[in-house]
Design a protein around this motif. Sequence first.
Motif, short mmCIF file in Angstrom:
data_model
loop_
_atom_site.label_atom_id
_atom_site.label_comp_id
_atom_site.label_asym_id
_atom_site.label_seq_id
_atom_site.Cartn_x
_atom_site.Cartn_y
_atom_site.Cartn_z
N GLU A 149 23.58 40.35 -39.22
CA GLU A 149 22.32 40.23 -40.03
C GLU A 149 21.14 41.30 -40.39
O GLU A 149 20.85 41.46 -42.10
CB GLU A 149 21.40 38.95 -39.71
CG GLU A 149 20.48 38.73 -40.49
CD GLU A 149 19.70 36.94 -39.95
OE1 GLU A 149 18.16 37.21 -40.98
OE2 GLU A 149 20.09 36.12 -39.16
N GLN A 150 21.05 42.46 -39.85
CA GLN A 150 20.15 42.88 -40.23
C GLN A 150 21.20 44.25 -41.44
O GLN A 150 20.29 44.98 -42.57
CB GLN A 150 19.38 44.04 -38.93
CG GLN A 150 18.58 43.78 -38.21
CD GLN A 150 18.54 44.54 -36.91
OE1 GLN A 150 18.97 45.57 -36.52
NE2 GLN A 150 16.71 44.33 -36.60
N LYS A 204 21.40 42.22 -44.56
CA LYS A 204 20.66 42.49 -44.87
C LYS A 204 20.05 43.94 -45.55
O LYS A 204 19.07 43.39 -47.32
CB LYS A 204 18.83 42.08 -44.37
CG LYS A 204 18.30 41.78 -45.06
CD LYS A 204 16.55 41.37 -43.54
CE LYS A 204 15.45 41.73 -45.11
NZ LYS A 204 13.95 40.68 -43.76
#
Length: 179
Positions: free
Chosen positions: A34-35, A38
């Motif tokens: 997810e990092q 993003k």
Amino acid sequence: MNRLRRIVLVLAATAALCSAQSMAHGADKSPFAEQAAKAGYTGVQTAALQAQVDDVVAQTGGTQVALNQVAWKGGVTTLVLPGETRARRLDQSPAQVEAWPYGCSYLYFCTYANRDYSGAQTFLYDCVSTAVLPFRSYVNNQTRGTIARWGGHVVGQSKPAPSGSPFDTITDYITVKPC
């Protein structure tokens, strides 16, 4: 018998394909995917960065704590994000690591894999001898006057804090005592 054999082969091939797809999707669901998404990194960039993180984990015995960070006894190593030359945390802007002290927080002794304070950065914070990755530059941003010492194939010490050297070459794994 031939028909039964074909059915078994088709079922085995289907199971293998499903397993491979499941593993690929599992990799996408890593805690740090997810990092990466993003931040806008591609799958190829994320996989290359993860391979570097895995190397640091293997070398230090540490634990991955962020997309590009590994914490280990006595230190934290931050890897360079894709497309950049200086290591930084994801919550820092590139501008925050471009000038003195190059992302090295107060009270830390930091080493950099490359000259000119670039490449992977390792923060050392415990006042004990710690095995570190090879480095080519450092920042001593500890309390005024503190000297870091290192040993191994090369024995040396830093200038008193605050100080740094953009051109040291410590290419072997050595121990560093930050204070």
